[in-house]
Scaffold this active site. Structure first.
Site, PDB file in Angstrom:
ATOM      1  N   HIS A 167      -0.967   0.397  -9.852  1.00 53.79           N
ATOM      2  CA  HIS A 167      -1.642  -0.576  -8.971  1.00 53.79           C
ATOM      3  C   HIS A 167      -2.164  -1.774  -9.786  1.00 53.79           C
ATOM      4  CE1 HIS A 167      -3.844  -0.928  -4.865  1.00 53.79           C
ATOM      5  NE2 HIS A 167      -3.643  -2.130  -5.397  1.00 53.79           N
ATOM      6  N   ARG A 184       0.844  -1.188   0.000  1.00 57.47           N
ATOM      7  CA  ARG A 184       0.000   0.000   0.000  1.00 57.47           C
ATOM      8  C   ARG A 184       0.887   1.248   0.000  1.00 57.47           C
ATOM      9  NH1 ARG A 184      -3.451  -2.652  -1.700  1.00 57.47           N
ATOM     10  NH2 ARG A 184      -5.450  -3.198  -0.761  1.00 57.47           N
TER      11      ARG A 184
HETATM   12  P1  NAP Z   1      -1.737 -11.641   4.619  1.00 55.54           P
HETATM   13  O1  NAP Z   1      -1.914 -13.039   4.138  1.00 55.54           O
HETATM   14  O2  NAP Z   1      -2.681 -11.121   5.643  1.00 55.54           O
HETATM   15  O3  NAP Z   1      -0.230 -11.534   5.153  1.00 55.54           O
HETATM   16  C1  NAP Z   1       0.234 -10.452   5.868  1.00 55.54           C
HETATM   17  C2  NAP Z   1       1.633 -10.744   6.374  1.00 55.54           C
HETATM   18  O4  NAP Z   1       2.160  -9.564   6.988  1.00 55.54           O
HETATM   19  C3  NAP Z   1       1.681 -11.849   7.435  1.00 55.54           C
HETATM   20  O5  NAP Z   1       2.797 -12.664   7.229  1.00 55.54           O
HETATM   21  C4  NAP Z   1       1.819 -11.067   8.740  1.00 55.54           C
HETATM   22  O6  NAP Z   1       2.516 -11.764   9.766  1.00 55.54           O
HETATM   23  C5  NAP Z   1       2.662  -9.904   8.282  1.00 55.54           C
HETATM   24  N1  NAP Z   1       2.529  -8.752   9.196  1.00 55.54           N
HETATM   25  C6  NAP Z   1       1.422  -8.058   9.535  1.00 55.54           C
HETATM   26  N2  NAP Z   1       1.709  -7.085  10.404  1.00 55.54           N
HETATM   27  C7  NAP Z   1       3.036  -7.162  10.624  1.00 55.54           C
HETATM   28  C8  NAP Z   1       3.940  -6.422  11.424  1.00 55.54           C
HETATM   29  N3  NAP Z   1       3.536  -5.399  12.208  1.00 55.54           N
HETATM   30  N4  NAP Z   1       5.251  -6.773  11.424  1.00 55.54           N
HETATM   31  C9  NAP Z   1       5.669  -7.818  10.652  1.00 55.54           C
HETATM   32  N5  NAP Z   1       4.865  -8.552   9.860  1.00 55.54           N
HETATM   33  C10 NAP Z   1       3.558  -8.222   9.853  1.00 55.54           C
HETATM   34  O7  NAP Z   1      -1.803 -10.611   3.399  1.00 55.54           O
HETATM   35  P2  NAP Z   1      -1.586 -10.910   1.846  1.00 55.54           P
HETATM   36  O8  NAP Z   1      -2.770 -11.572   1.275  1.00 55.54           O
HETATM   37  O9  NAP Z   1      -0.276 -11.581   1.675  1.00 55.54           O
HETATM   38  O10 NAP Z   1      -1.551  -9.429   1.254  1.00 55.54           O
HETATM   39  C11 NAP Z   1      -0.618  -8.465   1.698  1.00 55.54           C
HETATM   40  C12 NAP Z   1      -0.994  -7.085   1.170  1.00 55.54           C
HETATM   41  O11 NAP Z   1      -0.725  -6.992  -0.237  1.00 55.54           O
HETATM   42  C13 NAP Z   1      -2.478  -6.740   1.247  1.00 55.54           C
HETATM   43  O12 NAP Z   1      -2.837  -6.311   2.545  1.00 55.54           O
HETATM   44  C14 NAP Z   1      -2.612  -5.623   0.223  1.00 55.54           C
HETATM   45  O13 NAP Z   1      -2.427  -4.373   0.838  1.00 55.54           O
HETATM   46  C15 NAP Z   1      -1.452  -5.878  -0.751  1.00 55.54           C
HETATM   47  N6  NAP Z   1      -1.900  -6.203  -2.116  1.00 55.54           N
HETATM   48  C16 NAP Z   1      -1.506  -5.421  -3.160  1.00 55.54           C
HETATM   49  C17 NAP Z   1      -1.870  -5.737  -4.439  1.00 55.54           C
HETATM   50  C18 NAP Z   1      -1.407  -4.933  -5.617  1.00 55.54           C
HETATM   51  O14 NAP Z   1      -1.893  -5.140  -6.735  1.00 55.54           O
HETATM   52  N7  NAP Z   1      -0.466  -4.043  -5.465  1.00 55.54           N
HETATM   53  C19 NAP Z   1      -2.662  -6.872  -4.691  1.00 55.54           C
HETATM   54  C20 NAP Z   1      -3.056  -7.658  -3.620  1.00 55.54           C
HETATM   55  C21 NAP Z   1      -2.664  -7.311  -2.311  1.00 55.54           C
HETATM   56  P3  NAP Z   1       1.892 -13.080  10.464  1.00 55.54           P
HETATM   57  O15 NAP Z   1       1.864 -14.109   9.365  1.00 55.54           O
HETATM   58  O16 NAP Z   1       2.853 -13.409  11.513  1.00 55.54           O
HETATM   59  O17 NAP Z   1       0.525 -12.711  10.931  1.00 55.54           O
HETATM   60  C1  GLV Z   2      -5.167  -5.029  -4.235  1.00 55.82           C
HETATM   61  O1  GLV Z   2      -4.522  -4.083  -3.945  1.00 55.82           O
HETATM   62  C2  GLV Z   2      -5.706  -5.949  -3.282  1.00 55.82           C
HETATM   63  O2  GLV Z   2      -5.608  -5.688  -2.077  1.00 55.82           O
HETATM   64  O3  GLV Z   2      -6.245  -6.989  -3.710  1.00 55.82           O
END
Ligand code: NAP
Ligand code: GLV
Length: 306
Positions: free
Chosen positions: A269, A221
């Protein structure tokens, strides 16, 4: 049961056609609408949710983000605490994110932009490249998969997450070992969710802890990053460059210095975009679960914020 869809990005038609799965589903509405919403039990949102929507949904039982991120929902004061929020976890979304970041890492490693410039000059030079150590912040669905892909592709990989992880081939650090994680990286990739702890985390102090010459890829983000701190570290030649897919304000304002900075690559994005066709599988599964009174898949933990 009725459903309400609130999205400014997609044509609601694609979703509406795919959701009509059961004789228990009545009308599927698209926001904005003046129609009676009092029978809406499920709300699907990509983002942000207009003020006052939830007040019109007295029977609301479930909210789903139409993306992986839920930052637009967990901080919305109109959403009652007892309504479960789910998010999209989808194999295509996961694969697309890994592919985008791998592209960024490999373009950086193989000096693709310099090769392109050399082509413009009809200059033949076989640029050297080195093995890289890539650090992934966030080892969740997207970061965990990315870390595995990077390892399979031959990169040295480190990972950082709130709780300790075990991933084959990846040196994993928990949140108490941030400095050790940062200290040897050639590339830092951000895949954290936005929470009160992570907002503004990519600031001068943190980024300065990476070795000189480190490259930043931010695909999580925009408000993880302090833009002026990145610009300062690029100007000081501490960071060698950045690939940025997400921004504080989207679309990125035309006057923003990132657009024209010679060390910054901007994409709009697009690292990983939900495909309705694919994400509908999960929404339909959760819809059936709601109807059957079963627990919904991929619920957000509202206490930790993701
Ligand atoms: P997720 O499965 O919820 O994983 C989040 C990870 O971050 C987990 O490993 C968590 O640790 C870690 N985390 C959270 N808070 C933390 C902290 N304070 N310190 C250290 N580690 C921390 O999320 P995801 O599905 O992988 O997605 C991640 C992000 O990608 C989304 O929230 C979104 O903003 C972004 N995104 C962007 C796009 C794009 O097109 N640019 C697309 C999709 C998503 P734990 O495992 O220990 O809980
Ligand atoms: C895109 O940014 C998503 O969170 O899926």
């Amino acid at each position: 049961m009725d459903i309400l869809l609130s999205t400014s990005v997609w044509d609601p038609k694609e979703w509406i056609e795919g959701l009509d799965i059961s004789d228990q589903v009545g009308e599927i509405h698209a926001w904005p609408t003046d129609k009676d919403l009092s029978n809406v039990e499920a709300l699907f949102v990509w983002k942000p949710l207009a003020e006052g929507v939830v007040k019109r949904l007295p029977k609301l039982k479930w909210i789903s983000s139409l993306g992986a991120g839920v930052d637009h929902l967990v901080t919305d004061p109109q959403i009652p605490k007892n309504i479960p929020i789910t998010r999209i976890v989808d194999p295509n979304l996961t694969a697309d994110m890994a592919n985008y970041v791998m592209m960024g890492v490999i373009m950086y490693q193989r000096r693709f932009l310099e090769l392109q410039e050399n082509q413009q000059k009809k200059h033949w030079e076989r640029l050297a490249y080195k093995k890289l150590k890539v650090g992934v912040m966030g080892l969740g669905v997207l970061g965990g998969h990315l870390a595995k892909q990077l390892y399979s592709a031959g990169f040295e990989v480190a990972g950082y997450s709130r709780t300790q992880k075990q991933i084959e081939g990846v040196t994993c650090y928990d949140e108490n070992h941030l400095n050790a994680f940062l200290s040897e990286l050639d590339v830092l990739v951000n895949l954290l969710p936005i929470t009160p702890k992570t907002v503004g985390m990519l600031n001068y102090d943190l980024l300065r802890k990476t070795p000189k010459g480190c490259y930043l890829i931010n695909v999580a983000r925009g408000n993880h990053l302090v833009d002026n701190d990145l610009l300062k570290l690029l100007d000081e030649n501490h960071l060698s460059g950045a690939l940025l897919d997400v921004f504080h304000q989207e679309p990125l304002p035309r006057e923003h210095p990132f657009w024209t900075h010679e060390k910054v690559m901007v994409t709009p994005h697009v690292a990983s975009v939900t495909s309705p066709e694919s994400a509908l599988n999960l929404l339909k599964e959760n819809l059936q679960r709601l109807i059957d009174g079963k627990e919904l898949l991929h619920q957000v933990d509202k206490e930790i914020g993701y």
